[in-house]
Design a protein around this motif. Structure first.
Motif, short mmCIF file in Angstrom:
data_model
loop_
_atom_site.label_atom_id
_atom_site.label_comp_id
_atom_site.label_asym_id
_atom_site.label_seq_id
_atom_site.Cartn_x
_atom_site.Cartn_y
_atom_site.Cartn_z
N ASP A 7 0.83 -1.21 0.00
CA ASP A 7 0.00 0.00 0.00
C ASP A 7 0.86 1.26 0.00
O ASP A 7 0.39 2.33 -0.36
CB ASP A 7 -0.93 0.03 1.22
CG ASP A 7 -1.96 -1.08 1.18
OD1 ASP A 7 -2.25 -1.58 0.08
OD2 ASP A 7 -2.45 -1.44 2.27
N GLU A 8 2.11 1.13 0.41
CA GLU A 8 2.99 2.28 0.52
C GLU A 8 3.81 2.53 -0.74
O GLU A 8 4.57 3.48 -0.79
CB GLU A 8 3.94 2.09 1.72
CG GLU A 8 3.25 1.94 3.06
CD GLU A 8 2.46 3.19 3.45
OE1 GLU A 8 2.95 4.30 3.15
OE2 GLU A 8 1.38 3.04 4.00
N LEU A 9 3.69 1.66 -1.74
CA LEU A 9 4.48 1.85 -2.97
C LEU A 9 4.03 3.12 -3.69
O LEU A 9 2.85 3.43 -3.71
CB LEU A 9 4.32 0.66 -3.91
CG LEU A 9 4.97 -0.64 -3.44
CD1 LEU A 9 4.64 -1.77 -4.42
CD2 LEU A 9 6.47 -0.49 -3.33
N PRO A 10 4.99 3.82 -4.29
CA PRO A 10 4.60 4.99 -5.06
C PRO A 10 3.70 4.59 -6.22
O PRO A 10 3.74 3.45 -6.69
CB PRO A 10 5.94 5.54 -5.58
CG PRO A 10 6.99 4.89 -4.75
CD PRO A 10 6.42 3.62 -4.25
N PRO A 11 2.90 5.49 -6.73
CA PRO A 11 1.92 5.16 -7.77
C PRO A 11 2.54 4.69 -9.08
O PRO A 11 1.88 4.02 -9.85
CB PRO A 11 1.17 6.46 -7.99
CG PRO A 11 1.78 7.49 -7.14
CD PRO A 11 2.82 6.87 -6.29
N HIS A 12 3.81 4.98 -9.35
CA HIS A 12 4.39 4.59 -10.64
C HIS A 12 4.83 3.13 -10.66
O HIS A 12 5.31 2.65 -11.68
CB HIS A 12 5.54 5.52 -11.01
CG HIS A 12 6.70 5.46 -10.09
ND1 HIS A 12 6.73 6.20 -8.91
CD2 HIS A 12 7.87 4.79 -10.12
CE1 HIS A 12 7.86 5.98 -8.28
NE2 HIS A 12 8.57 5.14 -8.99
N TYR A 13 4.68 2.37 -9.57
CA TYR A 13 5.04 0.97 -9.57
C TYR A 13 3.88 0.11 -9.93
O TYR A 13 2.79 0.30 -9.65
CB TYR A 13 5.61 0.54 -8.20
CG TYR A 13 7.03 0.95 -8.01
CD1 TYR A 13 8.07 0.30 -8.67
CD2 TYR A 13 7.37 2.01 -7.17
CE1 TYR A 13 9.38 0.68 -8.48
CE2 TYR A 13 8.67 2.39 -6.99
CZ TYR A 13 9.67 1.72 -7.65
OH TYR A 13 10.97 2.09 -7.48
#
Length: 73
Positions: free
Chosen positions: A67-73
């Protein structure tokens, strides 16, 4: 021009500058009051949203690292 006229002219210029300064201070004061009102309103809205979030059970609990991954992943 004699000394009296020079002094009178300088005094008039200082009075004009003081008048403009007073106006500016009043305008800045009004801006500060408006900004403080906005800050207070935002603080109340944040508190309302936080309590609403806690009521819904989606408060700051366990979160997956996914849930903490940046949106570009």
């Amino acid at each position: 021009m004699d000394q009296h006229n020079i002094t009178e002219q300088r005094l008039t210029e200082l009075e004009i500058k003081a008048s403009f300064t007073e106006d500016l201070v009043e305008q800045l004061n009004q801006v500060i009051v408006r900004q403080q009102q906005q800050i207070d309103a935002l603080g109340r809205e944040l508190a309302r949203l936080q309590s609403q979030q806690l009521e819904q059970g989606s408060g700051p609990g366990f979160r997956s690292l996914r849930d903490e991954l940046p949106p570009h992943y």
